[in-house]
Structures are given as C-alpha cells and as structure tokens.
Design a protein around this motif. Structure first.
Motif, PDB file in Angstrom:
ATOM      1  N   LEU A 251       0.819  -1.209   0.000  1.00  0.00           N
ATOM      2  CA  LEU A 251       0.000   0.000   0.000  1.00  0.00           C
ATOM      3  C   LEU A 251       0.853   1.259   0.000  1.00  0.00           C
ATOM      4  O   LEU A 251       0.492   2.261  -0.624  1.00  0.00           O
ATOM      5  N   ASP A 256      -3.374  -1.049  -5.206  1.00  0.00           N
ATOM      6  CA  ASP A 256      -4.817  -0.870  -5.060  1.00  0.00           C
ATOM      7  C   ASP A 256      -5.319  -1.638  -3.835  1.00  0.00           C
ATOM      8  O   ASP A 256      -4.948  -2.795  -3.618  1.00  0.00           O
ATOM      9  N   LEU A 257      -6.163  -0.990  -3.057  1.00  0.00           N
ATOM     10  CA  LEU A 257      -6.649  -1.587  -1.817  1.00  0.00           C
ATOM     11  C   LEU A 257      -7.419  -2.883  -2.079  1.00  0.00           C
ATOM     12  O   LEU A 257      -7.276  -3.858  -1.338  1.00  0.00           O
ATOM     13  N   ASN A 258      -8.213  -2.901  -3.130  1.00  0.00           N
ATOM     14  CA  ASN A 258      -8.981  -4.109  -3.447  1.00  0.00           C
ATOM     15  C   ASN A 258      -8.076  -5.261  -3.851  1.00  0.00           C
ATOM     16  O   ASN A 258      -8.355  -6.425  -3.540  1.00  0.00           O
ATOM     17  N   LYS A 261      -6.599  -6.644  -0.732  1.00  0.00           N
ATOM     18  CA  LYS A 261      -7.659  -7.423  -0.072  1.00  0.00           C
ATOM     19  C   LYS A 261      -7.697  -8.849  -0.628  1.00  0.00           C
ATOM     20  O   LYS A 261      -7.770  -9.824   0.128  1.00  0.00           O
ATOM     21  N   THR A 272      -9.014  -4.904   5.444  1.00  0.00           N
ATOM     22  CA  THR A 272      -7.783  -4.504   4.760  1.00  0.00           C
ATOM     23  C   THR A 272      -7.442  -3.044   5.037  1.00  0.00           C
ATOM     24  O   THR A 272      -6.271  -2.664   5.018  1.00  0.00           O
ATOM     25  N   GLN A 273      -8.452  -2.230   5.309  1.00  0.00           N
ATOM     26  CA  GLN A 273      -8.236  -0.792   5.473  1.00  0.00           C
ATOM     27  C   GLN A 273      -7.353  -0.446   6.655  1.00  0.00           C
ATOM     28  O   GLN A 273      -6.792   0.645   6.698  1.00  0.00           O
ATOM     29  N   THR A 276      -3.884   0.865   5.799  1.00  0.00           N
ATOM     30  CA  THR A 276      -3.682   2.091   5.037  1.00  0.00           C
ATOM     31  C   THR A 276      -2.950   3.160   5.836  1.00  0.00           C
ATOM     32  O   THR A 276      -2.799   4.284   5.375  1.00  0.00           O
TER      33      THR A 276
END
Length: 294
Positions: A251, A256-258, A261, A272-273, A276
């Motif tokens: 990250l 990408d966060l997705n 995940k 997953t957040q 960040t």
C-alpha cells in the motif's frame, strides 16, 4: 441483593469462579461509589445519571476502555437480574453506552530491516538455513497466514505460472503471484529439499521440520522470532508481523486496496483498510516534498 446475584451466577448460570469474583468486585465498587457520592445504600436505587457518573469516574481514574466496558457488562447483567426478580421496574443501564476501544495499528518491519532479514549471508548454507530463509521470504513476499503456510504442499507451488495456490479461511482457495526472485529461491530450496528428503513427492509439505515432518506453529514462530530479533525494531516478532509488513509495503508503494484485499484473502474491505496507515518515512517524504517551508 449482591449475594443473591452471586448465588445466581454460581448455581444457575454456572459461571466460572473468576467471573463470579469479578462481578462481585465490580458491584461492591459501585455500591461504595453510590454511597459516598449519592448517599444511596442500595444498588436498586441507582438511576442512569448516577451509573454514568460512576463510568466517568472510572475513566478519570485511568482505567482502560476494555476494563470499563467489562464493568458496564456487569451492570447490565445485574440490573437485568433485578428486573426479572421484580426488584426494579426499569433497567437504569438502558442509556449506558460502551466506550470505543482505540484501534491498534498493525506493526510492520521497515523496508531496510526486512532487506537485512532476507540477506542470504544471514542463513546457514544447509537445509535448515535454506528452509528458514524460505519461511521468512515466503511469509513476507506472499502475505500468507501461518496456518496457510503450514498446510502448503509442493503441488500447490506452480512455478511454471509464477503463482501459488493457498487454502485460506473457510476452505477458500486463492491464487497469489510470486516474484521472479522468489521463484528462483524456491527452485534453490527445492533442490536442497530433494537432496535431504529424496523420497518426498509433490504431495509432501512445503515447509517441514529438520526430520522432514510437517511443520507446526511453534516451529515457525521460533524461526521468525530468531531472525527478526537480529534486525527488526518491532515489539512483536511473529509470523503475522510479516503479513502486516507485506500489506503495508504494498500500500505504501501505491497498490490498489482491493487488490491487496484479494491477496490477503480478506472477506471484506474493512479488514484490509487497517493497513492504510503510513510509515513515518512516507509521511516525512510527503511533508518535505509538499510543504513550502520544508
């Protein structure tokens, strides 16, 4: 009525002695507070404002939100007991809200430290050394869970496609890509593995003990702790720290966060957040680049 509640916990609820003792202690503390602050001798006489005053007093004493919430749970259980017994006509805890627990950011290893941890010269040039390095590298470069690594077999490593099949929670399978560097190190490890255990086939476990048996959690914990102790500055030195490190580094580099995940095998994005958060190095870099007075 505290004695009656304790008897109820012991013989009807069959609560553990530890739980009974904690509940009795909480209610005794509340009783003393009500008597000193509001001159009330019976817990049944307490109203919502007085119970809230006790909670505020606990916070001001420096109790953690976890401890305070446990005491609130005691009150709810006690006053429901009184309500069922007909001792009160309204539950005074209906306005009490549990305190929010502060979220702890996951610990991770800095990039310079992880590079030192994975240096080939750190490990012995034998099966044990190759195996230990593979444990560290695989956990960091794939982000797999400890439980997933232990059950991984050679047949799950698809070198021709640069990927690995992982069996995660709820028996859910996912595919994780592997880097060219990791691919080459797996080939090197496989050579030593086959020399050490010539009868092992593709269905054999990927990570094994020195005798060739299936690895187990404490064995992997010892390996991770041993090498993180050499370079990492984290207070926690567990396999999960390497999973945190995998996600955080991705990250921080703009992944990408997705996508992260899916790589981690999380059921929803909220899990997953938590990754960040930014490392201090990244915050400093952004500050120095963007602030006019930096």
């Amino acid at each position: 009525m505290i004695e009656s509640f304790v008897t109820y916990l012991q013989y009807e609820k069959r609560s553990s002695p530890h739980t009974v003792e904690a509940y009795e202690r909480d209610l005794t503390q509340l009783s003393e507070f009500l008597e000193l602050s509001f001159e009330k001798e019976e817990l049944a006489q307490a109203d919502p404002k007085e119970l809230r005053a006790w909670v505020i007093d606990l916070v001001e004493q420096g109790l953690s939100s976890t401890s305070v919430n446990r005491k609130i749970a005691t009150l709810r259980s006690y006053y429901k007991f009184l309500l069922r017994r007909g001792e009160i006509i309204q539950d005074p805890t209906y306005k009490l809200k549990s305190l929010k627990n502060p979220k702890k950011l996951p610990e991770f290893v800095q990039e310079k430290s992880i590079a030192s941890v994975l240096e080939e010269s750190v490990y012995e040039d034998d099966f044990r050394g190759k195996r230990d390095r593979m444990v560290m590298e695989f956990l960091y470069l794939t982000g797999v869970r400890l439980s997933e690594l232990i059950v991984l077999r050679w047949e799950d490593i698809e070198l021709n496609q640069d990927q690995v099949k992982v069996l995660g929670k709820r028996k859910k399978e996912r595919i994780i890509p592997i880097t060219k560097g990791l691919r080459q190190n797996i080939i090197s490890y496989q050579k030593v593995f086959e020399e050490t255990f010539p009868k092992a086939g593709q269905s054999h476990y990927f990570i094994v003990s020195n005798s060739g048996k299936k690895s187990y959690p404490m064995m992997v914990y010892r390996i991770v702790r041993k090498y993180l102790d050499l370079f990492a500055q984290t207070s926690k030195r567990s396999p999960h720290v390497l999973r945190h490190t995998f996600a955080t580094h991705l990250l921080n580099k703009g992944a990408d966060l997705n996508a992260v995940k899916d790589l981690l095998g999380h059921a929803n994005l909220a899990a997953t957040q938590v990754y960040t958060h930014n490392s201090m190095e990244k915050l400093k870099a952004v500050f120095e680049q963007a602030h006019p007075k930096a």
